[in-house]
Scaffold this motif. Structure first.
Motif, PDB file in Angstrom:
ATOM      1  N   GLU A  48       6.115  -2.020   4.862  1.00  0.00           N
ATOM      2  CA  GLU A  48       5.232  -2.710   6.118  1.00  0.00           C
ATOM      3  C   GLU A  48       5.078  -1.613   7.292  1.00  0.00           C
ATOM      4  N   TRP A  49       4.097  -0.967   7.496  1.00  0.00           N
ATOM      5  CA  TRP A  49       3.828  -0.068   8.613  1.00  0.00           C
ATOM      6  C   TRP A  49       2.980  -0.878   9.886  1.00  0.00           C
ATOM      7  N   LYS A  57      -1.304  -3.716  11.179  1.00  0.00           N
ATOM      8  CA  LYS A  57      -0.306  -3.370   9.963  1.00  0.00           C
ATOM      9  C   LYS A  57      -1.054  -3.136   8.688  1.00  0.00           C
ATOM     10  N   LYS A  79       6.384   1.169  13.690  1.00  0.00           N
ATOM     11  CA  LYS A  79       7.557   0.434  13.127  1.00  0.00           C
ATOM     12  C   LYS A  79       7.511   0.246  11.425  1.00  0.00           C
ATOM     13  N   THR A  81       9.135  -1.192   8.090  1.00  0.00           N
ATOM     14  CA  THR A  81       9.961  -2.119   7.494  1.00  0.00           C
ATOM     15  C   THR A  81       9.751  -2.089   5.834  1.00  0.00           C
ATOM     16  N   PHE A  83      10.527  -4.321   2.724  1.00  0.00           N
ATOM     17  CA  PHE A  83      11.017  -5.739   2.380  1.00  0.00           C
ATOM     18  C   PHE A  83      11.258  -5.635   0.817  1.00  0.00           C
ATOM     19  N   GLU A  89      14.119  -8.578   4.340  1.00  0.00           N
ATOM     20  CA  GLU A  89      14.117  -7.108   5.056  1.00  0.00           C
ATOM     21  C   GLU A  89      15.294  -6.497   4.593  1.00  0.00           C
ATOM     22  N   HIS A  92      14.619  -1.093   8.302  1.00  0.00           N
ATOM     23  CA  HIS A  92      13.507  -0.604   9.049  1.00  0.00           C
ATOM     24  C   HIS A  92      13.787   0.726   9.736  1.00  0.00           C
ATOM     25  N   ASN A  94      12.369   2.497  13.407  1.00  0.00           N
ATOM     26  CA  ASN A  94      11.430   2.049  14.677  1.00  0.00           C
ATOM     27  C   ASN A  94      10.914   3.401  15.084  1.00  0.00           C
TER      28      ASN A  94
END
Length: 388
Positions: A48-49, A57, A79, A81, A83, A89, A92, A94
């Protein structure tokens, strides 16, 4: 003239072709490979961006090689992440900046684990153990919450007399985690309570047997926990184990397994000396109830159990009454006078001293009268002091 027109058309076509890269350079391309701590590809995961400025997203799924790829990503700060296939999760990043063109970002969990360990002053193996412990703690918290909900539901049902529902709730809880001694003990409690309500003898026996099984399992699990627990042992652990033995003895007595019940009550008293008065009283009670043929040896054993109850708790009035009841069973007639074993009258007198208006007061007085003993009448009142 035709040649000019064709040349112009070619120039327009070339201009159009050249314009496409200029459009692509306004957005970014994201790509990477996702691997777990063992270096294996994370298949079926989602990367996930999320643009931290706009909240937009982009979700990109990993293929069977752990790879992901997507075009048309708006430049900005993200951010990112990862999954796993279970939607939990994994890791991730940042503040990753997306620029026009390629933006490679790999998730190498083995590498990240090593970096985290170095930052915490741990070896990768120590960090892995720490993470596993955290995961186990989270699982334990979730399990305890579920079990407490089942226990509460079972109690609510039992409080209304619905023991079948209570048993069903505890059975479900045991399926969640069969290693909890409390669940097996509660099963025994509800089985023994439900057995008393049964009118069919076979069903009654079946439930008492289920209660015995529950308590035996609770005893086994609690004993193993005590054996492996570091010193000092939890202060209430042996007391809890003693209570399991006490209830086991009760269930065994209901099935006519008197010898087994005797062992269970004696074990309870040894484990919990502070509660020995109750355990020995219960032992004496089951011996008294089981002695339907007035067997002299069983009367003697019952009286001895009540003596132990009295030694542990001298103010347990009922122990004196039932001791006297068992002793008087051995009384004999000498002429027209009843002669009871030593200590019989004293037992009834002590009961009346402790409970002059107790539930067995009239029976105790009748027993004393049958023995020709004087019944004290001053119990419960203070003697007047004499003045010179």
């Amino acid at each position: 003239m035709k040649q000019y027109f064709v040349m112009a058309a070619l120039l327009m076509l070339v201009a159009g072709i050249c314009a496409m890269p200029a459009l692509a350079q306004d957005t970014g391309v994201i790509k990477g490979v996702c691997k777990d701590v063992d270096g294996k590809p994370i298949v079926g995961g989602v990367v996930e961006w999320m643009n931290v400025d706009t909240g937009r997203k982009y979700d990109v799924k990993t293929n069977n090689k752990g790879e992901y790829f997507s075009l048309g990503i708006t430049p900005g700060h993200y951010k990112v992440t990862l999954f796993g296939p279970d939607n939990k999760e994994v890791f991730h990043f940042n503040g990753f900046t997306v620029v026009p063109g390629d933006n490679p970002l790999d998730f190498d969990m083995k590498k990240e684990q090593g970096s985290a360990a170095q930052g915490l002053g741990l070896t990768p193996e120590q960090l892995k153990q720490q993470q596993e412990q955290a995961a186990n703690n989270a699982k334990e918290t979730s399990t305890v919450k579920t079990l407490n909900e089942k226990l509460a539901a079972a109690k609510a049902a039992a409080d209304t007399g619905d023991f079948d529902t209570a048993i069903a709730q505890i059975t479900q809880a045991r399926q969640t985690d069969p290693t909890r001694d409390l669940l097996w003990a509660k099963l025994g409690d509800y089985e023994i309570a439900s057995a008393a309500k049964q009118t069919d003898s076979a069903e009654k026996t079946k439930r008492y047997e289920a209660a015995v099984t529950g308590y035996e399992k609770a005893v086994d699990l609690k004993q193993k926990a005590l054996d492996t627990a570091p010193s000092p042992k939890p202060p209430d652990a042996t007391k809890t184990l003693a209570s399991f033995y006490n209830n086991l003895g009760k269930a065994q007595a209901q099935l006519g397994k008197t010898d087994d019940a005797v062992k269970a009550y004696n074990q309870a008293a040894q484990l919990d000396p502070a509660g020995a008065g109750m355990y020995y009283f219960n032992l004496g009670a089951i011996l008294t109830n089981a002695n339907i043929t007035s067997n002299a040896e069983m009367r003697k054993a019952a009286a001895e159990a009540f003596d132990k109850a009295i030694a542990a708790d001298p103010n347990r009035a009922d122990a004196y009454y039932w001791k006297g009841t068992n002793l008087i069973g051995g009384a004999t007639l000498q002429g027209d006078k009843m002669v009871a074993p030593p200590g019989t009258s004293e037992a009834f007198q002590k009961y009346l001293e402790l409970q002059p208006t107790g539930p067995h007061a009239e029976e105790a007085k009748a027993m004393l009268q049958s023995l020709g003993a004087t019944v004290e009448t001053s119990y419960g009142s203070k003697k007047k002091s004499t003045k010179n």
